[in-house]
Design a protein around this motif. Structure first.
Motif, short mmCIF file in Angstrom:
data_model
loop_
_atom_site.label_atom_id
_atom_site.label_comp_id
_atom_site.label_asym_id
_atom_site.label_seq_id
_atom_site.Cartn_x
_atom_site.Cartn_y
_atom_site.Cartn_z
N ALA A 72 0.83 -1.21 0.00
CA ALA A 72 0.00 0.00 0.00
C ALA A 72 0.86 1.26 0.00
O ALA A 72 0.54 2.24 -0.69
N VAL A 73 1.94 1.26 0.76
CA VAL A 73 2.84 2.42 0.79
C VAL A 73 3.44 2.65 -0.59
O VAL A 73 3.45 3.79 -1.10
N ALA A 74 3.90 1.58 -1.23
CA ALA A 74 4.45 1.70 -2.58
C ALA A 74 3.39 2.21 -3.56
O ALA A 74 3.66 3.08 -4.39
N ASP A 75 2.18 1.69 -3.44
CA ASP A 75 1.08 2.10 -4.33
C ASP A 75 0.74 3.57 -4.14
O ASP A 75 0.50 4.30 -5.11
N GLN A 76 0.72 4.03 -2.89
CA GLN A 76 0.41 5.44 -2.62
C GLN A 76 1.45 6.36 -3.23
O GLN A 76 1.12 7.41 -3.78
N LEU A 77 2.72 5.97 -3.15
CA LEU A 77 3.78 6.79 -3.74
C LEU A 77 3.71 6.76 -5.27
O LEU A 77 3.93 7.78 -5.93
N GLN A 78 3.38 5.61 -5.85
CA GLN A 78 3.21 5.52 -7.30
C GLN A 78 2.08 6.43 -7.76
O GLN A 78 2.18 7.12 -8.78
N THR A 79 0.99 6.44 -6.99
CA THR A 79 -0.15 7.30 -7.32
C THR A 79 0.23 8.77 -7.22
O THR A 79 -0.11 9.58 -8.10
N GLN A 80 0.96 9.14 -6.16
CA GLN A 80 1.41 10.52 -6.01
C GLN A 80 2.28 10.92 -7.19
O GLN A 80 2.13 12.01 -7.74
N ASN A 81 3.16 10.03 -7.59
CA ASN A 81 4.04 10.34 -8.71
C ASN A 81 3.23 10.50 -10.00
O ASN A 81 3.42 11.47 -10.74
N ALA A 82 2.33 9.56 -10.26
CA ALA A 82 1.55 9.58 -11.50
C ALA A 82 0.61 10.78 -11.57
O ALA A 82 0.47 11.42 -12.63
N ASN A 83 -0.05 11.10 -10.46
CA ASN A 83 -1.07 12.15 -10.47
C ASN A 83 -0.53 13.56 -10.27
O ASN A 83 -1.17 14.53 -10.69
N ILE A 84 0.60 13.69 -9.63
CA ILE A 84 1.12 15.03 -9.31
C ILE A 84 2.44 15.29 -10.05
O ILE A 84 2.52 16.17 -10.90
N VAL A 85 3.46 14.52 -9.74
CA VAL A 85 4.79 14.81 -10.28
C VAL A 85 4.83 14.63 -11.79
O VAL A 85 5.26 15.52 -12.52
N ALA A 86 4.36 13.49 -12.28
CA ALA A 86 4.42 13.23 -13.72
C ALA A 86 3.54 14.18 -14.53
O ALA A 86 3.80 14.43 -15.71
N GLN A 87 2.51 14.74 -13.89
CA GLN A 87 1.60 15.67 -14.59
C GLN A 87 2.13 17.10 -14.61
O GLN A 87 1.62 17.94 -15.35
N ALA A 88 3.12 17.39 -13.79
CA ALA A 88 3.64 18.76 -13.70
C ALA A 88 4.44 19.10 -14.97
O ALA A 88 5.00 18.22 -15.63
N ALA A 89 4.46 20.37 -15.26
CA ALA A 89 5.21 20.85 -16.43
C ALA A 89 6.70 20.52 -16.26
O ALA A 89 7.17 20.32 -15.13
N PRO A 90 7.44 20.49 -17.35
CA PRO A 90 8.89 20.30 -17.22
C PRO A 90 9.54 21.55 -16.60
O PRO A 90 8.95 22.62 -16.59
N GLY A 91 10.74 21.38 -16.10
CA GLY A 91 11.54 22.50 -15.63
C GLY A 91 11.02 23.17 -14.37
O GLY A 91 10.27 22.60 -13.59
N ARG A 92 11.41 24.41 -14.20
CA ARG A 92 11.12 25.16 -12.97
C ARG A 92 9.63 25.38 -12.75
O ARG A 92 9.16 25.41 -11.63
N ALA A 93 8.89 25.58 -13.85
CA ALA A 93 7.44 25.77 -13.71
C ALA A 93 6.81 24.55 -13.06
O ALA A 93 5.91 24.68 -12.21
N GLY A 94 7.28 23.38 -13.43
CA GLY A 94 6.77 22.14 -12.84
C GLY A 94 7.13 22.02 -11.37
O GLY A 94 6.32 21.53 -10.57
N LEU A 95 8.33 22.45 -11.02
CA LEU A 95 8.72 22.43 -9.60
C LEU A 95 7.77 23.28 -8.77
O LEU A 95 7.33 22.87 -7.70
#
Length: 200
Positions: A61-84
């Protein structure tokens, strides 16, 4: 036979997602198998069809929650500084503060993960590094590994800020803390920001 296998996988995923939300809301130690299975709409007896132990479910579950956070937030963010900036502003938002069961497993569970067995710590480490590497790739696209520790430090600061904001009884103070946290995280990451309400 194929349907049965797909149905079993879908049921297992339902348990994992329900457990992830429950762990973040009530804690790992406070969440028994009966409650976890009830959340998934299943009986206790079905648990051992999918998992050998609660520890296995926790790690998964911990791994799944982090995968979801990555997929829904980090991977969806713009590239570069704007994404940060998008990532930081999402993480330190009032909505994230007020929705722990839908949010980051780090802010909700770090203290308990520290006490978990090594497989859960390893699942957490692997999962959090995917998130961190997404941040590092926006910070230094040509050499993300060179800024991995800096990205991890910013993430740790954000998780601690969110934990403290959730614990404060004074909502205005919590809001001010989140805004200051945005400023601090962006400064640590070297991101210029001029948004209204941001502290200078």
């Amino acid at each position: 036979m194929r349907y049965r296998k797909e149905h079993k996988q879908a049921t297992r995923q339902r348990i994992i997602e329900a457990a992830g939300r429950r762990f973040k809301r009530d804690g790992i130690d406070s969440s028994g198998i009966t409650t976890l299975m009830k959340d998934a709409g299943l009986t206790n007896g079905a648990f051992y069809t999918h998992f050998t132990s609660k520890d296995e479910l926790v790690a998964t579950a911990v791994a799944d929650q982090l995968q979801t956070q990555n997929a829904n937030i980090v991977a969806q963010a713009a590239p570069g500084r704007a994404g940060l900036e998008q990532i930081v502003r999402w993480y330190l938002s009032a909505q994230h503060r007020d929705s722990p069961d839908e949010g980051c497993p780090s802010a909700a569970l770090l203290d308990e993960i520290r006490r978990c067995a090594d497989p859960t710590k390893q699942a957490y480490t692997d999962g959090v590094l995917v998130v961190i590497d997404g941040i590092a790739a926006r910070l230094e696209p040509d050499d993300p590994l060179s800024v991995r520790t800096k990205a991890l430090s910013a993430y740790a600061m954000m998780a601690g800020t969110l934990q403290l904001a959730r614990a404060l009884a004074d909502r205005q103070l919590a809001d001010e803390l989140l805004e200051q946290g945005i400023h601090n995280a962006l400064a640590l990451l070297g991101v210029e920001h001029q948004h209204p309400g941001a502290l200078n």
